[in-house]
Design a protein around this motif. Sequence first.
Motif, mmCIF file in Angstrom:
data_model
loop_
_atom_site.group_PDB
_atom_site.id
_atom_site.type_symbol
_atom_site.label_atom_id
_atom_site.label_comp_id
_atom_site.label_asym_id
_atom_site.label_seq_id
_atom_site.Cartn_x
_atom_site.Cartn_y
_atom_site.Cartn_z
ATOM 1 N N HIS A 5 55.331 -8.477 -17.184
ATOM 2 C CA HIS A 5 54.082 -9.090 -17.669
ATOM 3 C C HIS A 5 53.822 -10.369 -16.878
ATOM 4 C CE1 HIS A 5 55.321 -6.559 -21.064
ATOM 5 N NE2 HIS A 5 54.027 -6.444 -21.312
ATOM 6 N N THR A 33 53.113 -6.139 -26.045
ATOM 7 C CA THR A 33 53.485 -7.459 -25.526
ATOM 8 C C THR A 33 52.302 -8.113 -24.823
ATOM 9 O OG1 THR A 33 55.768 -6.739 -25.233
ATOM 10 C CG2 THR A 33 55.070 -8.681 -23.993
ATOM 11 N N ALA A 34 51.562 -7.323 -24.026
ATOM 12 C CA ALA A 34 50.380 -7.864 -23.343
ATOM 13 C C ALA A 34 49.338 -8.334 -24.348
ATOM 14 C CB ALA A 34 49.788 -6.815 -22.414
ATOM 15 N N THR A 77 55.545 -15.133 -14.942
ATOM 16 C CA THR A 77 55.909 -13.719 -15.018
ATOM 17 C C THR A 77 57.217 -13.540 -15.766
ATOM 18 O OG1 THR A 77 54.796 -13.174 -12.929
ATOM 19 C CG2 THR A 77 56.515 -11.666 -13.670
ATOM 20 N N GLU A 106 50.119 -6.014 -16.685
ATOM 21 C CA GLU A 106 51.362 -5.495 -17.265
ATOM 22 C C GLU A 106 51.699 -4.170 -16.613
ATOM 23 O OE1 GLU A 106 51.685 -2.634 -19.193
ATOM 24 O OE2 GLU A 106 49.926 -2.416 -20.478
ATOM 25 N N MET A 144 45.481 -11.076 -16.637
ATOM 26 C CA MET A 144 46.835 -10.611 -16.908
ATOM 27 C C MET A 144 47.087 -9.276 -16.235
ATOM 28 S SD MET A 144 46.997 -11.403 -21.014
ATOM 29 C CE MET A 144 48.499 -10.444 -21.135
#
Length: 234
Positions: free
Chosen positions: A184, A142-143, A198, A129, A127
């Motif tokens: 993100h 959020t991540a 995304t 961010e 991931m």
Amino acid sequence: MKIALLGYGRMGKAIEKIATERGHEIVIKADRNTKEYDITTADIAIDFSIPTTAFNNITNCINNGVPVVSGTTGWLEDYSKVVSLCKEKNGAFIYGSNFSVGVNIFFELNDHLAKLMNGLKEYNVSMEEIHHTQKLDAPSGTAISLAEGIINNYDSKNNWTLEHPTSEDIEITAKRIPDVPGTHSIFYNSEIDSITITHEAHSRQGFGLGAVIAAEWLVGKTGIYTMKDVLNIG
């Protein structure tokens, strides 16, 4: 609706504009320098403060019978205490790592993609961010929510990390760049190809609107909810 804004930074000001446009009244604007205020003058509180004050803000609301919506991240080690207090006081509380309608749809997409990719050992998930330089916590809430969504649906991943990942970790890259609302991305990479999803915020408008919608929905209710309840998704 009479709203207390707990945290009057960029998000607080964005929420103020949206709330007043929707016919609500802001009765409290509290920031880190505000010493005293009467929370009972508000019908509901919206907390976008800082990690070190969020817990006290939220518990003050619940102890005084004021429903509270919180989007502050970085304080979740005390989340279970808030849940217990809310049940004890028969209060009303919504926490969201992100109140954007688009992001909450993205959460559902992330969960579904993780289920589809589960067991495909050719792919490794990671991931990234990106947020503005004034964001105090890393990775973003959020991540973390996205990582937890993958972990809950992906047998080979048990944790997330910002550095030195093992095969059981999801590596998160956190970047801080001036004046960026937030992006993100989830990557599934193999030697053959890559799959990427995304979400890119264009402004803070979506976060603020979602928080106000959540507040409108919560008034008159008791219990502990999420944006899934507000938006009736998932």
